[in-house]
Design an enzyme around this catalytic site. Structure first.
Site, PDB file in Angstrom:
ATOM      1  NE  ARG A  26      -4.306  -1.358   0.180  1.00  0.00           N
ATOM      2  CZ  ARG A  26      -5.371  -1.424   0.970  1.00  0.00           C
ATOM      3  NH1 ARG A  26      -5.524  -0.583   1.949  1.00  0.00           N
ATOM      4  NH2 ARG A  26      -6.293  -2.320   0.749  1.00  0.00           N
ATOM      5  NE  ARG A  30      -7.080   5.467   2.572  1.00  0.00           N
ATOM      6  CZ  ARG A  30      -7.952   4.620   3.102  1.00  0.00           C
ATOM      7  NH1 ARG A  30      -9.179   5.010   3.358  1.00  0.00           N
ATOM      8  NH2 ARG A  30      -7.600   3.383   3.402  1.00  0.00           N
ATOM      9  NE  ARG A  39      -9.666   7.414  -2.884  1.00  0.00           N
ATOM     10  CZ  ARG A  39     -10.976   7.412  -3.174  1.00  0.00           C
ATOM     11  NH1 ARG A  39     -11.427   8.098  -4.191  1.00  0.00           N
ATOM     12  NH2 ARG A  39     -11.799   6.689  -2.435  1.00  0.00           N
ATOM     13  CG  ASP A  76      -8.740  -2.846  -4.408  1.00  0.00           C
ATOM     14  OD1 ASP A  76      -8.054  -2.370  -3.498  1.00  0.00           O
ATOM     15  OD2 ASP A  76      -9.642  -3.682  -4.210  1.00  0.00           O
ATOM     16  CE1 TYR A 151     -13.138  -6.907   2.299  1.00  0.00           C
ATOM     17  CE2 TYR A 151     -11.885  -8.735   1.367  1.00  0.00           C
ATOM     18  CZ  TYR A 151     -11.974  -7.642   2.210  1.00  0.00           C
ATOM     19  OH  TYR A 151     -10.881  -7.287   2.965  1.00  0.00           O
TER      20      TYR A 151
HETATM   21  O1  CP3 Z   1       0.005  -2.002  -2.315  1.00  0.00           O
HETATM   22  C1  CP3 Z   1      -0.235  -1.068  -3.116  1.00  0.00           C
HETATM   23  O2  CP3 Z   1       0.143   0.098  -2.912  1.00  0.00           O
HETATM   24  C2  CP3 Z   1      -0.923  -1.384  -4.420  1.00  0.00           C
HETATM   25  C3  CP3 Z   1      -2.306  -1.132  -4.491  1.00  0.00           C
HETATM   26  C4  CP3 Z   1      -3.278  -1.974  -3.689  1.00  0.00           C
HETATM   27  C5  CP3 Z   1      -4.500  -1.458  -3.192  1.00  0.00           C
HETATM   28  N1  CP3 Z   1      -5.203  -2.492  -2.656  1.00  0.00           N
HETATM   29  C6  CP3 Z   1      -4.917  -0.060  -3.283  1.00  0.00           C
HETATM   30  C7  CP3 Z   1      -5.999   0.421  -2.399  1.00  0.00           C
HETATM   31  C8  CP3 Z   1      -3.237  -3.335  -3.386  1.00  0.00           C
HETATM   32  C9  CP3 Z   1      -2.143  -4.346  -3.646  1.00  0.00           C
HETATM   33  C10 CP3 Z   1      -4.470  -3.636  -2.736  1.00  0.00           C
HETATM   34  C11 CP3 Z   1      -4.798  -4.989  -2.296  1.00  0.00           C
HETATM   35  C12 CP3 Z   1      -6.010  -5.210  -1.531  1.00  0.00           C
HETATM   36  N2  CP3 Z   1      -7.196  -4.543  -1.631  1.00  0.00           N
HETATM   37  C13 CP3 Z   1      -6.163  -6.263  -0.588  1.00  0.00           C
HETATM   38  C14 CP3 Z   1      -5.135  -7.274  -0.229  1.00  0.00           C
HETATM   39  C15 CP3 Z   1      -4.074  -6.700   0.635  1.00  0.00           C
HETATM   40  C16 CP3 Z   1      -4.576  -6.058   1.879  1.00  0.00           C
HETATM   41  O3  CP3 Z   1      -4.343  -4.861   2.043  1.00  0.00           O
HETATM   42  O4  CP3 Z   1      -5.167  -6.748   2.714  1.00  0.00           O
HETATM   43  C17 CP3 Z   1      -7.476  -6.173  -0.082  1.00  0.00           C
HETATM   44  C18 CP3 Z   1      -8.113  -7.068   0.960  1.00  0.00           C
HETATM   45  C19 CP3 Z   1      -8.105  -5.080  -0.743  1.00  0.00           C
HETATM   46  C20 CP3 Z   1      -9.487  -4.649  -0.570  1.00  0.00           C
HETATM   47  C21 CP3 Z   1      -9.655  -3.260  -0.215  1.00  0.00           C
HETATM   48  N3  CP3 Z   1      -9.323  -2.192  -1.023  1.00  0.00           N
HETATM   49  C22 CP3 Z   1     -10.227  -2.756   0.978  1.00  0.00           C
HETATM   50  C23 CP3 Z   1     -10.708  -3.618   2.124  1.00  0.00           C
HETATM   51  C24 CP3 Z   1     -10.230  -1.376   0.874  1.00  0.00           C
HETATM   52  C25 CP3 Z   1     -10.828  -0.404   1.841  1.00  0.00           C
HETATM   53  C26 CP3 Z   1     -10.049  -0.290   3.075  1.00  0.00           C
HETATM   54  C27 CP3 Z   1      -8.988   0.734   2.897  1.00  0.00           C
HETATM   55  O5  CP3 Z   1      -7.830   0.490   3.281  1.00  0.00           O
HETATM   56  O6  CP3 Z   1      -9.346   1.786   2.385  1.00  0.00           O
HETATM   57  C28 CP3 Z   1      -9.610  -1.023  -0.366  1.00  0.00           C
HETATM   58  C29 CP3 Z   1      -9.346   0.314  -0.895  1.00  0.00           C
HETATM   59  C30 CP3 Z   1      -7.971   0.612  -1.337  1.00  0.00           C
HETATM   60  N4  CP3 Z   1      -7.203  -0.181  -2.143  1.00  0.00           N
HETATM   61  C31 CP3 Z   1      -7.225   1.795  -1.047  1.00  0.00           C
HETATM   62  C32 CP3 Z   1      -5.997   1.677  -1.707  1.00  0.00           C
HETATM   63  C33 CP3 Z   1      -4.879   2.684  -1.744  1.00  0.00           C
HETATM   64  C34 CP3 Z   1      -7.728   2.977  -0.238  1.00  0.00           C
HETATM   65  C35 CP3 Z   1      -8.811   3.646  -1.019  1.00  0.00           C
HETATM   66  C36 CP3 Z   1      -8.841   5.140  -0.946  1.00  0.00           C
HETATM   67  O7  CP3 Z   1      -7.939   5.816  -1.434  1.00  0.00           O
HETATM   68  O8  CP3 Z   1      -9.844   5.619  -0.411  1.00  0.00           O
END
Ligand code: CP3
Length: 342
Positions: A26, A30, A39, A76, A151
């Site tokens: 990640r 944010r 964003r 994502d 999910y």
């Molecule tokens: O690692 C990276 O920087 C690459 C991008 C990436 C994102 N999500 C961007 C993201 C990767 C590899 C993921 C994987 C992901 N997404 C997983 C597996 C790894 C983990 O973190 O557990 C899972 C379960 C998700 C599902 C997901 N996406 C959730 C549960 C959420 C909401 C919770 C949260 O942290 O906001 C997201 C949104 C998300 N994916 C964001 C980012 C940067 C935040 C969204 C925003 O900017 O509002």
């Protein structure tokens, strides 16, 4: 520079590099003010993932700021179900919401629409390879089918994935059909990322650790093996990192069962286990992301512990899970500097 000469790729090939290469799950997120600015330009989170301009920009931000050794594609795990027609949306402040799993939905899934649907993400990979510093490894990824499916049962996530576990016990055939679709789409998606310029790929199984032994075998290992086999059948030299979170007690079974080339650990993994594994495959991890929130001595001690414990074999320095929005960007700079000192 050739792909195999990039630091992370050398470690994935089994070489010990010191100081170890570093990146952060990640890392485009944010906690960075420049990410929050970009964003705002996207109508919703999925649109953000499907915009090559915005996705390329935020992927590059942490590379410019910190000079990480690897860059992970900004996207994502839910673009895969979205691409085959499974209803997915992101709610502000709540995260991903998938339609509850049912047979009619599975019948409507369409693998053929994924190719075109994911084109913007592949375009982002192409642009990234062109814009990244030549020595930076580019990582692609997908979610492991079980984690994606978690999910989809209740329509949203529940603590410890209780809904997904009940769903998988009650109707394993339905769960299996969804998982099979995700496997097929993930193989194609990863192969396309590799062809567009990703050096290696990671499979995120964030919820593998909530399963019992039988479930771990059926829902984490088996579909991951199918993805690894499918990708390697088409691209035999592909390097694949597996990240089955909270699964250190089963990690040897996972490595053997899936055929991944390297594994990521979260911070709850006992050192003895990670050390044992490091004799077999390269390891990645495993700083507690909360140390980046706390900073100071807690951060330094966490980093030093990893460096002094895992300095005998191949290590990719990383966090044990994604960096959180409340992490201080200055602490990230401090971490990179300290790791680079070795
Ligand atoms: O690692 C990276 O920087 C690459 C991008 C990436 C994102 N999500 C961007 C993201 C990767 C590899 C993921 C994987 C992901 N997404 C997983 C597996 C790894 C983990 O973190 O557990 C899972 C379960 C998700 C599902 C997901 N996406 C959730 C549960 C959420 C909401 C919770 C949260 O942290 O906001 C997201 C949104 C998300 N994916 C964001 C980012 C940067 C935040 C969204 C925003 O900017 O509002």
């Amino acid at each position: 520079m050739k792909s195999e000469d990039r630091a992370v790729m050398r470690v994935l090939a089994g070489e010990k590099m010191w100081p170890p290469p570093i990146w952060m799950m990640r890392q485009a997120g944010r906690y960075l003010p420049e990410y929050r600015e970009v964003r705002k330009k996207a109508a919703n989170f999925l649109e953000f993932c499907y915009s090559p301009d915005l996705a390329t920009e935020v992927t590059l931000q942490p590379i410019r700021r910190y000079g990480f050794d690897a860059s992970i594609l900004f996207s994502d795990i839910f673009v895969v179900p979205d691409a085959i027609g499974y209803p997915v949306r992101f709610e502000e402040g709540r995260g991903p919401v998938l339609e509850p799993l049912n047979a009619a939905l599975i019948d409507r899934l369409d693998q053929d629409r994924a190719e075109k649907h994911l084109e913007p993400v592949i375009e982002t990979v192409t642009r990234l390879r062109a814009e990244l510093p030549t020595e930076t490894t580019l990582l692609g990824f997908c979610g492991a089918p079980w984690t994606v499916a978690c999910y989809s049962v209740a329509g949203h996530t529940t603590p410890d994935q209780t809904a997904a576990r009940v769903g998988a016990y009650r109707d394993p055939d339905l769960m299996g059909r969804f998982i099979d679709h995700l496997v097929t789409a993930s193989i194609r998606y990863l192969v396309r990322q590799l062809d567009a310029g990703a050096d290696a790929v990671q499979i995120f199984d964030t919820w593998a650790g909530v399963l019992d032994d039988a479930g771990f075998e059926r829902w984490s290992i088996r579909p991951t093996r199918a993805i690894v086999d499918g990708v390697k059948a088409e691209r035999p030299n592909a390097k694949i990192i597996g990240f089955p979170k909270a699964s250190s007690a089963r990690i040897l079974k996972y490595i053997e069962g899936t055929g991944v080339d390297a594994v990521g650990f979260d911070w709850t993994a006992p050192d003895e286990i990670a050390l044992e594994v490091q004799k077999k495959v390269p390891i990645q991890g495993n700083l507690d992301p909360m140390r980046l929130v706390a900073g100071g001595k807690a951060l330094d001690e966490g980093i030093d512990h990893i460096l002094s414990t895992f300095d005998k074999g191949p290590l990719i320095f990383n966090l044990g899970h994604g960096v959180t929005p409340d992490a201080d960007p200055e602490n990230v700079a401090r971490m990179v500097e300290r790791v680079k000192r070795g």
